[in-house]
Design an enzyme around this catalytic site. Structure first.
Site, PDB file in Angstrom:
ATOM      1  N   TYR A   1      65.483  41.906  16.688  1.00 35.24           N
ATOM      2  CA  TYR A   1      65.734  43.303  16.373  1.00 35.24           C
ATOM      3  C   TYR A   1      67.211  43.535  16.054  1.00 35.24           C
ATOM      4  CZ  TYR A   1      61.106  44.679  18.104  1.00 35.24           C
ATOM      5  OH  TYR A   1      59.761  44.836  18.292  1.00 35.24           O
TER       6      TYR A   1
ATOM      7  N   LYS B   1      59.032  48.239  50.538  1.00 37.18           N
ATOM      8  CA  LYS B   1      58.974  49.237  49.470  1.00 37.18           C
ATOM      9  C   LYS B   1      59.232  48.554  48.134  1.00 37.18           C
ATOM     10  CE  LYS B   1      63.823  50.386  50.336  1.00 37.18           C
ATOM     11  NZ  LYS B   1      64.793  51.461  50.593  1.00 37.18           N
TER      12      LYS B   1
END
Length: 393
Positions: A283, A56
């Protein structure tokens, strides 16, 4: 001579293809280490217990189809996934064997169970009735809730479980539970795990007493195998251990095994820049140079699944066999590292985000600890933008 020329041409094509994949950022998946881990884990189990690998989350970020086909080549014929779309993708990719959907499937998608020969987990009695009303034969495994209280019919509800066996459209191929603290060796957690084990096998005994035979049983995931390998089961749903790591680098297990990480992550140096004392970068102006510095811009970011929490000196990368701290905030597509003390770093060089460079290594456990999570999350959140290079090292 002609055969030699053809071989040379083929090697040239393969080298070009291999190098083409090493463009911006990529994964390298070591299939020999995968094979090693499978053998190590299988050796812990009784001969009658088969592996049912959990692929998965795109095989925890490693590429579900390719990993599953490699496991097919090793003789593995059972897999488990979280969703029906994951199961469909495996079938479309040519994966053979049984595929069990561990999670909920909406009734509008029941037709895919038949079309792609998938097995569905029965999450409770009401869901069993829903599947039965679909009107077509469906192969299922019944989930038993022995104490985790997530999916599954409660272990004490023997009447409801027996009624599932009476649903004429359900082909019951297996029954299973999940051990929610099998990763812990604390006495109280071990006691709870044994309680779950007792509840599971007691229910099976009761079902068999009233005439309902439980075919394939499975109870262990990775830590169940590493701490309780002696359990008599038909399958073991190995997950994180198959990929060569534990959920936390601090975890201890009853059986110490030689697991080998199979994944490395690498990215190119996009640019080299000089940062003057007092200048800021990135940033939010979160980093200010305390001296004149050399920085490298690496072509990988949080859109690739790199945790943003590794920003501002928390995390590191390896370059030229040395460790370089991440400075400023990690961006969506880039990160910035300090290479002031590393010689000869150039544009287009390779930075190792996960894996080895020279004598140093950054592990998934180290990244998970820095990000205050577990390796399962770190690996399975890795984005789909990576080129994946599968090799036998």
């Amino acid at each position: 001579m002609r055969l030699f020329s053809m071989k040379t041409a083929l090697m040239s094509i393969l080298r070009k293809k291999y190098n083409f994949c090493k463009g911006r950022a990529w994964m390298e998946i070591d299939l020999n280490s995968l094979r090693h881990n499978i053998q190590v884990l299988q050796n812990l189990l009784p001969a009658t217990c088969e592996l049912m690998p959990a692929v998965k989350g795109d095989a925890y970020g490693h590429g579900a189809v390719r990993i599953s086909k490699e496991l097919n080549a090793l003789g593995i014929r059972a897999f488990c996934v979280a969703s029906i779309i994951e199961g469909v993708n495996l079938r479309k990719g040519g994966v053979k064997g049984e595929i069990l959907i561990l999670g909920y499937t909406h009734p509008s998608q029941f037709f895919l169970l038949k079309q792609f020969r998938l097995m569905q987990t029965v999450v409770d009695y009401e869901y069993a009735q829903m599947l039965n009303r679909y009107g077509k034969k469906v192969k299922v495994h019944i989930k038993i809730d022995t104490g985790m209280h997530r999916l599954g019919e409660r272990a004490e509800n023997i009447t409801y479980v027996a009624k599932m066996f009476q649903c004429h459209n359900l082909i019951i191929d297996g029954i299973f539970t999940y051990l929610c603290v099998a990763d812990s060796l604390i006495k109280s957690d071990e006691d709870f795990t044994h309680l779950q084990i007792d509840r599971f096998y007691r229910m099976i005994e009761e079902l068999e007493k009233i005439g309902f035979k439980c075919s394939k049983k499975h109870i262990q995931s990775s830590y169940g195998v590493l701490n309780y390998p002696e359990l008599e089961c038909n399958y073991a749903r190995i997950g994180i251990a198959m990929y060569g790591v534990l959920s936390s680098s601090r975890d201890k297990t009853k059986y110490a095994v030689d697991l080998k990480p199979i994944l490395s992550i690498k990215a190119r140096v996009a640019a080299i820049k000089e940062l003057l004392q007092g200048e800021t970068v990135g940033y939010g102006l979160q980093f200010t140079a305390f001296k004149n510095m050399t920085i490298a811009i690496i072509s990988i970011g949080y859109a690739d699944g790199i945790p943003r929490s590794l920003s501002c000196g928390v995390g590191n990368v390896l370059i030229n066999g040395e460790k370089a701290p991440i400075i400023g905030r990690i961006c969506m597509d880039q990160m910035i590292i300090d290479v002031s003390s590393i010689c000869n770093v150039k544009q287009n060089d390779i930075a190792t985000i996960l894996g080895k460079s020279g004598d140093l290594e950054i592990t998934a456990g180290e990244i998970a600890e820095q990000a205050h999570t577990i390796t399962n999350e770190i690996l399975s959140r890795l984005g789909g933008r990576f080129d994946k290079i599968y090799c036998y090292k």
